[in-house]
Design an enzyme around this catalytic site. Sequence first.
Site, PDB file in Angstrom:
ATOM      1  N   PRO A 174     -17.273  -9.872  -5.291  1.00 54.73           N
ATOM      2  CA  PRO A 174     -17.732  -9.277  -4.028  1.00 54.73           C
ATOM      3  C   PRO A 174     -17.028  -9.830  -2.797  1.00 54.73           C
ATOM      4  O   PRO A 174     -16.924  -9.129  -1.787  1.00 54.73           O
ATOM      5  CB  PRO A 174     -19.234  -9.593  -4.013  1.00 54.73           C
ATOM      6  CG  PRO A 174     -19.425 -10.688  -5.007  1.00 54.73           C
ATOM      7  CD  PRO A 174     -18.366 -10.518  -6.031  1.00 54.73           C
ATOM      8  N   PHE A 193       0.822  -1.215   0.000  1.00 54.81           N
ATOM      9  CA  PHE A 193       0.000   0.000   0.000  1.00 54.81           C
ATOM     10  C   PHE A 193       0.854   1.262   0.000  1.00 54.81           C
ATOM     11  O   PHE A 193       0.620   2.197   0.745  1.00 54.81           O
ATOM     12  CB  PHE A 193      -0.989  -0.013   1.155  1.00 54.81           C
ATOM     13  CG  PHE A 193      -2.218  -0.818   0.855  1.00 54.81           C
ATOM     14  CD1 PHE A 193      -3.150  -0.330  -0.053  1.00 54.81           C
ATOM     15  CD2 PHE A 193      -2.420  -2.055   1.431  1.00 54.81           C
ATOM     16  CE1 PHE A 193      -4.272  -1.071  -0.370  1.00 54.81           C
ATOM     17  CE2 PHE A 193      -3.550  -2.805   1.119  1.00 54.81           C
ATOM     18  CZ  PHE A 193      -4.484  -2.314   0.218  1.00 54.81           C
ATOM     19  N   ARG A 235     -18.679  -1.246 -11.077  1.00 50.86           N
ATOM     20  CA  ARG A 235     -18.965  -2.675 -11.168  1.00 50.86           C
ATOM     21  C   ARG A 235     -18.046  -3.452 -10.230  1.00 50.86           C
ATOM     22  O   ARG A 235     -16.828  -3.274 -10.258  1.00 50.86           O
ATOM     23  CB  ARG A 235     -18.765  -3.138 -12.608  1.00 50.86           C
ATOM     24  CG  ARG A 235     -19.126  -4.580 -12.861  1.00 50.86           C
ATOM     25  CD  ARG A 235     -18.786  -4.943 -14.296  1.00 50.86           C
ATOM     26  NE  ARG A 235     -19.160  -6.316 -14.600  1.00 50.86           N
ATOM     27  CZ  ARG A 235     -18.717  -6.992 -15.649  1.00 50.86           C
ATOM     28  NH1 ARG A 235     -17.900  -6.387 -16.514  1.00 50.86           N
ATOM     29  NH2 ARG A 235     -19.088  -8.238 -15.867  1.00 50.86           N
ATOM     30  N   LEU A 243     -16.411  -6.866  -9.401  1.00 54.49           N
ATOM     31  CA  LEU A 243     -16.118  -8.093 -10.135  1.00 54.49           C
ATOM     32  C   LEU A 243     -16.084  -9.318  -9.234  1.00 54.49           C
ATOM     33  O   LEU A 243     -16.420 -10.417  -9.667  1.00 54.49           O
ATOM     34  CB  LEU A 243     -14.784  -7.943 -10.872  1.00 54.49           C
ATOM     35  CG  LEU A 243     -14.721  -6.784 -11.878  1.00 54.49           C
ATOM     36  CD1 LEU A 243     -13.348  -6.731 -12.533  1.00 54.49           C
ATOM     37  CD2 LEU A 243     -15.815  -6.899 -12.923  1.00 54.49           C
ATOM     38  N   GLU A 273      -8.555   1.523  -2.037  1.00 53.49           N
ATOM     39  CA  GLU A 273      -8.234   2.613  -1.119  1.00 53.49           C
ATOM     40  C   GLU A 273      -9.469   3.315  -0.565  1.00 53.49           C
ATOM     41  O   GLU A 273      -9.366   4.114   0.368  1.00 53.49           O
ATOM     42  CB  GLU A 273      -7.337   3.623  -1.841  1.00 53.49           C
ATOM     43  CG  GLU A 273      -5.993   3.015  -2.189  1.00 53.49           C
ATOM     44  CD  GLU A 273      -5.110   3.896  -3.040  1.00 53.49           C
ATOM     45  OE1 GLU A 273      -4.213   4.543  -2.483  1.00 53.49           O
ATOM     46  OE2 GLU A 273      -5.317   3.926  -4.258  1.00 53.49           O
ATOM     47  N   ILE A 333      -0.384  -8.067  -4.806  1.00 53.99           N
ATOM     48  CA  ILE A 333      -0.002  -7.395  -3.560  1.00 53.99           C
ATOM     49  C   ILE A 333      -0.923  -7.795  -2.407  1.00 53.99           C
ATOM     50  O   ILE A 333      -0.960  -7.125  -1.370  1.00 53.99           O
ATOM     51  CB  ILE A 333      -0.018  -5.868  -3.746  1.00 53.99           C
ATOM     52  CG1 ILE A 333      -1.413  -5.394  -4.145  1.00 53.99           C
ATOM     53  CG2 ILE A 333       1.015  -5.435  -4.761  1.00 53.99           C
ATOM     54  CD1 ILE A 333      -1.571  -3.885  -4.199  1.00 53.99           C
ATOM     55  N   GLN A 365     -11.341  -6.110   0.950  1.00 56.80           N
ATOM     56  CA  GLN A 365     -10.631  -4.848   0.748  1.00 56.80           C
ATOM     57  C   GLN A 365     -11.265  -3.739   1.582  1.00 56.80           C
ATOM     58  O   GLN A 365     -10.567  -2.933   2.212  1.00 56.80           O
ATOM     59  CB  GLN A 365     -10.656  -4.465  -0.736  1.00 56.80           C
ATOM     60  CG  GLN A 365      -9.781  -5.338  -1.618  1.00 56.80           C
ATOM     61  CD  GLN A 365      -8.343  -4.832  -1.675  1.00 56.80           C
ATOM     62  OE1 GLN A 365      -7.820  -4.276  -0.726  1.00 56.80           O
ATOM     63  NE2 GLN A 365      -7.705  -5.028  -2.806  1.00 56.80           N
TER      64      GLN A 365
END
Length: 725
Positions: free
Chosen positions: A618, A255, A614, A616, A691, A481, A624
């Site tokens: 869930p 990050f 959208r 892709l 983010e 990552i 995230q």
Amino acid sequence: MTAPSDAPGVRARRDDTVARLGAPHPRIDGPLKVCGQAEYPGDVSVPGMAHAAIAVSAIARGRVTTIHRDAAEAMPGVLLILTHDEVGGAIRPVDHLMQGGYANSSWRPLASPEIRYAGQIVALVVAETAEIAAAAAAALRIGYAGEAPVACLADPRSAAVPLTTIKTEHHDRRSGDLDAALGAAAVRIDAQYTTPIQHHNPIELPSTTCLWEGDRLTVYEPTRYVVAAQHGLAAQLGLRPEQVRVIARFIGGHFGGKLALSQHSAICALAARRLGRPVRLEISRRDQFTIANHRTETRHRIRLGADADGRLLGVGHQAATASSRFDDFAMEGADVSTALYAAEAVAAEERLGRVDRNTPGPMRAPPEVPFLFAMESAIDELAHALSIDPVALRRRNETAVDPVSGKRFTTRPLLRCFDAAAAAFGWAERSPRPRARLRDGWWIGHGCAAAARPVKIGPVALRLSQNADGTVRIETAHHEIGNGLYTLLATIASERLGVPLDRVTVALGDTALPPAGISGGSSTTTSLANALADACTALRRQPEGARSVRLDYLPPGAKPAAVDDLRAGHIKLLTLPEDALAWAFGAHMVEVAVHAATGAIRVPRHVGAFAAGRVLNPLAARSQYLGGMSWGLSSALLEKTEIDPRTGVYMNRDLADYLVPTAADIGSQTVVMVPDADDAVNPEGVKGLGELGIIGVAAAVANAVFNATGIRVRDLPIRIEALIA
């Protein structure tokens, strides 16, 4: 048509179904990680490998005067010691990544005896074992001639100057007459906010393993931009880029912390060349505070003026950030903070101060986290002064266009995010009066804040091939990552080509693969999803049998030179379309509990509602968001790098004193994904979300603390001493 490389890839195990985008998919690389079979750069072991350790400066400004090395050289197993006497001009300069170069810092630590920050590398020791190397580095006796440093932005000598005088491409935002608008306002807010220095502390520490085969160099290093590291090392060592191969197939957290080429890489490569054997260097937890980048401190003045009904008449945001004396790294965030709400007059000014520290860098949502902490805290202050519910105030100042440029938003689901969060949180039960709810000795408060981030996209090069037996291989130098990129690419190919998921292999993180841009800015999925969709379409047009596509993807509206920058290892993230604002949005609502006697703070509940185009996968998206929300709480309540203003030395360079949350610190978390169909942002309608989850959390917590206690905290992190008399 170029052939696929020999780089190893990852594929799903025993999944003979055709994947579907929008459905939850576990990570195809999960078994490798759980079983310890995923090879991170620091795991690489090369036959005959020696080990290196660094010695770092104890002062922040001055010169090295003496280096006594007899004790270190006498240790059995010591092979080589490099200082400025041995290195000097052997490593050529390269610029900072954000200034058209390749590196996380343009400063060359062993180029001269000059010291520019505490923790600067002053020697590298190579030995047969890591333990001997560390002991020998500690045995070096280094003398200095020191000067008084400027340690932080609070020091008047940091002399913050307008960013417009440093960056010709920067323009402060202005519209209307702010002073007149504030003068006509019924209610005004004029407040100052600060955020501290914060450091990445990834589980995987920085490391470099360098192996020479003739005049060719192979480097295993955790970097989120292998192509920049390749070109940067070539420039530093006087090589052609094709003579350098950089490999980072998995990265253990970054990050922003593992930004492109690090300052220790070329030194390690030079040591390996001089010894004629592979050398591995792993940076310690303490030293990564100055070897890697950090989030710099910021200072803000927010001025708001509104009429009696809460309609914003004027918005002013003055901000200052700090950078090193040798790199111009500025977090420009007023373009977001001053475009979030409607206002008749807007004025922003951003400034940059100089300090005697290592160069800062990106850290999850680099500008939006500090800039929206200030703006969203001030909006809450205005709501309280007007006796208007904070959500209602935002509703009264909703806008379909940027108040400065007049550009429309491609979609603007901000209020739908607040509505979804309010329903899940129970916002209607909030008391508008501070210090109104005491429960079992704890003051209870509720706060909210907005999240917003412009969408980024970049060019991509990839290779997609399908064998006669139907198996598929995807190759690009992009990076895994922890964001689930292996799974995402495999899922797209599985759906678009109609093949089972376990028939798709994905190869990443290797400069032997087609070049890729930086993994950051929430641009990875946005860029690669569109590129791979185009590649699948092109592949399906070819005759059945063995077939292959090598694609250089240029986002619609981007200039062709962006692909040239990609191949040359230069960062080129774009905000498209140019005639509109494409943003992702969110809303946070938190409940805090502040102990009436001790001032201890807890966050029992946190709801985040997000709209990011959208979705892709869930399952990965929820993870995230939860990670961002947790980091936001950490930023609000715990994280601060303490610096001695007299010496410029970071004081809490370990995980004993640098505070991050444990599982016990995280309460109930709820993620709501708000639909956001956006046909204008890019062909696949993807906005990126890595983010978004952290943005606005600190303001929501600060606003909830005020609602609980009546104490307005404008400086992060929020700690007990701010809440007790």
